[in-house]
Design a protein around this motif. Structure first.
Motif, PDB file in Angstrom:
ATOM      1  N   PHE A   9      -5.338  22.165  15.543  1.00  0.00           N
ATOM      2  CA  PHE A   9      -6.237  21.739  16.618  1.00  0.00           C
ATOM      3  C   PHE A   9      -5.730  20.464  17.275  1.00  0.00           C
ATOM      4  CE2 PHE A   9      -9.701  18.696  17.480  1.00  0.00           C
ATOM      5  CZ  PHE A   9     -10.273  19.299  18.594  1.00  0.00           C
ATOM      6  N   TRP A  10      -5.469  19.411  16.470  1.00  0.00           N
ATOM      7  CA  TRP A  10      -5.081  18.148  17.111  1.00  0.00           C
ATOM      8  C   TRP A  10      -3.650  18.177  17.612  1.00  0.00           C
ATOM      9  CZ3 TRP A  10      -1.187  15.819  14.412  1.00  0.00           C
ATOM     10  CH2 TRP A  10      -1.161  15.894  13.023  1.00  0.00           C
ATOM     11  N   ARG A  11      -2.808  18.950  16.975  1.00  0.00           N
ATOM     12  CA  ARG A  11      -1.438  19.067  17.487  1.00  0.00           C
ATOM     13  C   ARG A  11      -1.413  19.760  18.839  1.00  0.00           C
ATOM     14  NH1 ARG A  11       1.118  20.634  11.639  1.00  0.00           N
ATOM     15  NH2 ARG A  11       1.655  18.508  10.982  1.00  0.00           N
ATOM     16  N   ALA A  12      -2.268  20.759  19.020  1.00  0.00           N
ATOM     17  CA  ALA A  12      -2.332  21.457  20.312  1.00  0.00           C
ATOM     18  C   ALA A  12      -2.783  20.523  21.428  1.00  0.00           C
ATOM     19  CB  ALA A  12      -3.275  22.657  20.210  1.00  0.00           C
ATOM     20  N   LEU A  13      -3.525  19.469  21.072  1.00  0.00           N
ATOM     21  CA  LEU A  13      -3.951  18.483  22.061  1.00  0.00           C
ATOM     22  C   LEU A  13      -2.893  17.414  22.303  1.00  0.00           C
ATOM     23  CD1 LEU A  13      -7.660  17.906  20.929  1.00  0.00           C
ATOM     24  CD2 LEU A  13      -6.893  19.084  23.008  1.00  0.00           C
ATOM     25  N   GLY A  14      -1.802  17.473  21.554  1.00  0.00           N
ATOM     26  CA  GLY A  14      -0.750  16.474  21.710  1.00  0.00           C
ATOM     27  C   GLY A  14      -1.075  15.144  21.065  1.00  0.00           C
ATOM     28  N   LEU A  15      -1.966  15.152  20.057  1.00  0.00           N
ATOM     29  CA  LEU A  15      -2.379  13.926  19.382  1.00  0.00           C
ATOM     30  C   LEU A  15      -1.545  13.680  18.120  1.00  0.00           C
ATOM     31  CD1 LEU A  15      -6.283  14.232  19.624  1.00  0.00           C
ATOM     32  CD2 LEU A  15      -4.795  12.672  20.928  1.00  0.00           C
ATOM     33  N   PRO A  16      -1.435  12.429  17.695  1.00  0.00           N
ATOM     34  CA  PRO A  16      -0.745  12.131  16.434  1.00  0.00           C
ATOM     35  C   PRO A  16      -1.619  12.357  15.213  1.00  0.00           C
ATOM     36  CG  PRO A  16      -1.465  10.087  17.447  1.00  0.00           C
ATOM     37  CD  PRO A  16      -1.827  11.192  18.420  1.00  0.00           C
ATOM     38  N   GLY A  17      -2.876  12.721  15.421  1.00  0.00           N
ATOM     39  CA  GLY A  17      -3.826  12.927  14.346  1.00  0.00           C
ATOM     40  C   GLY A  17      -5.224  12.634  14.844  1.00  0.00           C
ATOM     41  N   LEU A  18      -6.147  12.419  13.927  1.00  0.00           N
ATOM     42  CA  LEU A  18      -7.543  12.152  14.245  1.00  0.00           C
ATOM     43  C   LEU A  18      -7.923  10.752  13.777  1.00  0.00           C
ATOM     44  CD1 LEU A  18      -8.975  15.508  12.814  1.00  0.00           C
ATOM     45  CD2 LEU A  18      -8.574  15.015  15.241  1.00  0.00           C
ATOM     46  N   ILE A  19      -8.945  10.171  14.401  1.00  0.00           N
ATOM     47  CA  ILE A  19      -9.566   8.945  13.911  1.00  0.00           C
ATOM     48  C   ILE A  19     -11.042   9.244  13.708  1.00  0.00           C
ATOM     49  CG2 ILE A  19     -10.122   6.538  14.383  1.00  0.00           C
ATOM     50  CD1 ILE A  19      -7.592   6.354  16.054  1.00  0.00           C
ATOM     51  N   ASP A  20     -11.526   8.961  12.512  1.00  0.00           N
ATOM     52  CA  ASP A  20     -12.909   9.253  12.132  1.00  0.00           C
ATOM     53  C   ASP A  20     -13.634   7.921  11.927  1.00  0.00           C
ATOM     54  OD1 ASP A  20     -15.298  10.014  10.923  1.00  0.00           O
ATOM     55  OD2 ASP A  20     -14.371  11.542   9.660  1.00  0.00           O
ATOM     56  N   VAL A  21     -14.553   7.588  12.836  1.00  0.00           N
ATOM     57  CA  VAL A  21     -15.236   6.291  12.773  1.00  0.00           C
ATOM     58  C   VAL A  21     -16.498   6.330  11.901  1.00  0.00           C
ATOM     59  CG1 VAL A  21     -14.381   5.663  15.058  1.00  0.00           C
ATOM     60  CG2 VAL A  21     -16.677   6.649  14.836  1.00  0.00           C
ATOM     61  N   HIS A  22     -16.778   7.470  11.278  1.00  0.00           N
ATOM     62  CA  HIS A  22     -18.024   7.567  10.508  1.00  0.00           C
ATOM     63  C   HIS A  22     -17.800   8.391   9.241  1.00  0.00           C
ATOM     64  CE1 HIS A  22     -22.632   7.357  10.979  1.00  0.00           C
ATOM     65  NE2 HIS A  22     -22.376   7.710   9.731  1.00  0.00           N
ATOM     66  N   ALA A  23     -16.918   7.873   8.379  1.00  0.00           N
ATOM     67  CA  ALA A  23     -16.712   8.471   7.057  1.00  0.00           C
ATOM     68  C   ALA A  23     -17.283   7.513   6.019  1.00  0.00           C
ATOM     69  CB  ALA A  23     -15.227   8.713   6.801  1.00  0.00           C
ATOM     70  N   ARG A  65      -6.496  12.868   4.597  1.00  0.00           N
ATOM     71  CA  ARG A  65      -5.085  12.787   4.993  1.00  0.00           C
ATOM     72  C   ARG A  65      -4.514  14.171   5.272  1.00  0.00           C
ATOM     73  NH1 ARG A  65      -3.559   8.275   0.363  1.00  0.00           N
ATOM     74  NH2 ARG A  65      -4.295   6.438   1.539  1.00  0.00           N
ATOM     75  N   ALA A  66      -4.902  15.170   4.463  1.00  0.00           N
ATOM     76  CA  ALA A  66      -4.420  16.535   4.684  1.00  0.00           C
ATOM     77  C   ALA A  66      -4.920  17.081   6.017  1.00  0.00           C
ATOM     78  CB  ALA A  66      -4.863  17.441   3.537  1.00  0.00           C
ATOM     79  N   PHE A  67      -6.107  16.647   6.442  1.00  0.00           N
ATOM     80  CA  PHE A  67      -6.629  17.066   7.742  1.00  0.00           C
ATOM     81  C   PHE A  67      -5.893  16.385   8.894  1.00  0.00           C
ATOM     82  CE2 PHE A  67     -11.156  17.728   5.831  1.00  0.00           C
ATOM     83  CZ  PHE A  67     -10.737  18.917   5.259  1.00  0.00           C
ATOM     84  N   GLY A  68      -5.128  15.338   8.599  1.00  0.00           N
ATOM     85  CA  GLY A  68      -4.459  14.590   9.658  1.00  0.00           C
ATOM     86  C   GLY A  68      -5.283  13.442  10.188  1.00  0.00           C
ATOM     87  N   VAL A  69      -6.252  12.973   9.408  1.00  0.00           N
ATOM     88  CA  VAL A  69      -7.046  11.810   9.810  1.00  0.00           C
ATOM     89  C   VAL A  69      -6.217  10.571   9.509  1.00  0.00           C
ATOM     90  CG1 VAL A  69      -9.194  10.545   9.493  1.00  0.00           C
ATOM     91  CG2 VAL A  69      -9.182  13.041   9.329  1.00  0.00           C
TER      92      VAL A  69
END
Length: 302
Positions: A9-23, A65-69
């Motif tokens: 999902f995030w690779r298709a958007l051209g992102l280096p990964g995800l940032i989760d502000v509410h974990a 980390r495995a999710f790419g966060v």
């Protein structure tokens, strides 16, 4: 979206990964009590709330980390006086041993709250959590006026559970936190859960105050849409405020897979630029998270 589809999902958007502000990462005995609360949620909200990622701390870090966060928070929050400093000490240690965790801190309306927040900032805290529902406190309490002023001056974002979902508290809703913003208009306040169920009123605050952001935590998912759907007529406002909406998950305390929270965003009819901003770029800018090559990300301090 299955968990094993998240990186695609995030690779298709051209992102280096995800940032989760509410974990959520917190001391084990506190998290155990939080899980017990959700285990009994059926009695409080009338529906089961199973914890999908009820794993040991190291396993939960590996899962993200495995999710790419590539950056996440450790949302902590006290429910009584005397807890904030202890939680802040734990979170500082967790961030020190977990480089991809954004150093998180919290506070409570009690004597010494300003000193506590200043100490957390000096120790490197980058983001704060205020839980008005669980803490059951008035954000306009005089003991917090100096705290809000200090955080506004520092430019430190404050993720604030101020909406009335899943059950209202004595100081939830847009009124109390709106009065804080009127007094501290430069505050970088992040409305957790998009302000469910008072979506429109919190969007109003974001339009009025340029420092107000909203996080997507649990919003738009089937679990929330069943009981408090986001109004279709408000979707154009999501586009207009696209640079101030941040992805949050509530991991690990969610009753569905992590990928579902991302899939829910794709059902809103927004474009890929909006998704890139929400899932990564907006938080990177707000929190000063550098790119994978060490570039980008303006510091949060003003």
């Amino acid at each position: 979206m299955r968990d094993d589809e998240i990186t695609s999902f995030w690779r298709a958007l051209g992102l280096p990964g995800l940032i989760d502000v509410h974990a959520h990462f917190m001391p084990e005995r506190v998290l155990t009590k939080v899980w017990s609360y959700f285990d009994a949620a059926g009695e409080r909200i009338g529906r089961p709330w199973p914890i999908t990622y009820r794993d040991a701390e190291d396993d939960r870090v590996r899962t993200l980390r495995a999710f790419g966060v590539r950056a996440f928070t450790s949302m902590i929050y006290p429910h009584k006086p005397g807890m904030a400093d202890w939680l802040n000490a734990w979170a500082a240690d967790f961030a020190a041993r977990t480089p991809d965790c954004l150093h998180t801190a919290t506070f409570f309306p009690e004597p010494g709250a300003v000193r506590s927040v200043r100490a957390a900032l000096d120790a490197g805290a980058r983001i704060f959590k205020a839980h008005l529902q669980v803490g059951a406190y008035d954000p306009c309490d005089p003991l917090l006026d100096g705290v809000w002023g200090l955080l506004a001056e520092a430019g430190a974002p404050v993720v604030t559970h101020c909406g009335s979902g899943p059950v209202p508290g004595p100081f939830t809703g847009p009124g109390p936190v709106g009065r804080v913003l009127a007094r501290h208009p430069g505050l970088r306040l992040v409305v957790a859960h998009m302000g469910v169920p008072e979506y429109g009123a919190f969007l109003d605050l974001a339009e009025r105050y340029p420092g107000v952001h909203l996080d997507t935590t649990m919003a738009f998912t089937d679990f929330i849409e069943d009981v408090a759907p986001f109004p279709v007529e408000e979707r154009p406002r999501l586009a207009a405020l696209g640079d101030r909406i941040l992805f949050g998950s509530d991991f690990p305390n969610i009753p569905y897979g992590y990928g579902h929270a991302l899939a829910a965003l794709t059902r809103l009819g927004q474009d890929e630029d909006w998704l890139r901003g929400v899932c990564h770029d907006n938080a990177a800018r707000l929190l000063g998270v550098p790119g994978p090559d060490g570039d980008g990300g303006a510091p949060a301090a003003g």
